[in-house]
Design a protein around this motif. Sequence first.
Motif, PDB file in Angstrom:
ATOM      1  N   SER A   1     -12.157  -6.996 -13.441  1.00 48.82           N
ATOM      2  CA  SER A   1     -13.335  -7.101 -12.579  1.00 48.82           C
ATOM      3  C   SER A   1     -13.686  -8.564 -12.311  1.00 48.82           C
TER       4      SER A   1
ATOM      5  N   LYS B   1      -8.567  -4.480  -5.587  1.00 43.33           N
ATOM      6  CA  LYS B   1      -9.069  -3.124  -5.383  1.00 43.33           C
ATOM      7  C   LYS B   1     -10.595  -3.155  -5.326  1.00 43.33           C
TER       8      LYS B   1
ATOM      9  N   GLY C   1     -21.062  -2.114  -6.600  1.00 47.88           N
ATOM     10  CA  GLY C   1     -19.678  -1.653  -6.542  1.00 47.88           C
ATOM     11  C   GLY C   1     -18.787  -2.502  -7.417  1.00 47.88           C
ATOM     12  N   ASP C   2     -17.495  -2.223  -7.373  1.00 51.72           N
ATOM     13  CA  ASP C   2     -16.561  -2.950  -8.233  1.00 51.72           C
ATOM     14  C   ASP C   2     -15.481  -3.632  -7.413  1.00 51.72           C
TER      15      ASP C   2
ATOM     16  N   SER D   1      -1.359  -3.039  -7.629  1.00 49.63           N
ATOM     17  CA  SER D   1      -2.606  -3.429  -6.981  1.00 49.63           C
ATOM     18  C   SER D   1      -2.980  -4.863  -7.351  1.00 49.63           C
TER      19      SER D   1
ATOM     20  N   ASP E   1     -14.232   1.131   0.366  1.00 48.66           N
ATOM     21  CA  ASP E   1     -13.087   1.100  -0.539  1.00 48.66           C
ATOM     22  C   ASP E   1     -11.938   0.424   0.204  1.00 48.66           C
TER      23      ASP E   1
ATOM     24  N   SER F   1     -14.022  -0.963  -4.736  1.00 44.83           N
ATOM     25  CA  SER F   1     -14.503   0.419  -4.833  1.00 44.83           C
ATOM     26  C   SER F   1     -16.014   0.462  -4.643  1.00 44.83           C
ATOM     27  N   GLY F   2     -16.452   1.202  -3.622  1.00 52.46           N
ATOM     28  CA  GLY F   2     -17.885   1.418  -3.397  1.00 52.46           C
ATOM     29  C   GLY F   2     -18.688   0.146  -3.169  1.00 52.46           C
TER      30      GLY F   2
ATOM     31  N   GLU G   1      -7.912  -1.641  -0.638  1.00 53.12           N
ATOM     32  CA  GLU G   1      -6.917  -2.043  -1.631  1.00 53.12           C
ATOM     33  C   GLU G   1      -5.825  -2.885  -0.986  1.00 53.12           C
TER      34      GLU G   1
END
Length: 240
Positions: A70, A7, A62-63, A4, A25, A9-10, A27
């Motif tokens: 991060s 990525k 989110g991330d 990855s 989401d 997420s949320g 990726e």
Amino acid sequence: MTDSVLKISGLKVAYGGIKAVKGIDLEVNQGELVTLIGANGAGKTTTLKAITGTLPSGKVEGDIAYLGKSLTGITPFKLIHQRLAMVPEGRGVFTRMSIHENLMMGAFIREDKAGIEADIEKWFSVFPRLKERSAQLAGTLSGGEQQMLAMARALMSHPKLLLLDEPSMGLSPIMVEKIFEVIRNVSKEGVTILLVEQNAKLALQAAHRGYVMDSGLITISGEAKALLNDPKVQAAYLGE
């Protein structure tokens, strides 16, 4: 292609009471060309700006992980040091600098002078129009020439992830063809790419995988070939 690179997420982005991105989401793996398609105002550019931390205002939740770390709180100009480059919508060339100076700016984190010169020659061979005008101010170029320059400048940094925001916007059909030829070739060289594009057909033909965004949500995702043949995608985005 299991490593990855990016990525998400949320991811949620809100401007006051307006929710531009509503919890997505997404990726992108090593060596992939992934496209994010959708109508104007779907939240595609907002998503890219959230990745690069360049939203002028707006609450981001989110991330977002790049190479496993991060991106939260990272200053945008530091991303280039991590080999993450973006070609923004509208190109963003340095209008009062020459073509050659713009390319040198793309390589400002590098110290390999011979390699930099070799890369400039490489992109001049890909875009002969730029070579012919290398001393010309970037602001005097046509839209298509500026798009060529913006892409070459970003690639001068040897990015591990290249973000492209609407590279075909406002260009003539022949120029669009050239730009997509370069995108496909750069992908074949192993550069990982996230492509945001309104020309869904061209984007899906070039990509490995795709995500369809509508009103701030990912509504469909999958292999690009499958999306090209999906009746819902065809009806909404391919004019079929």
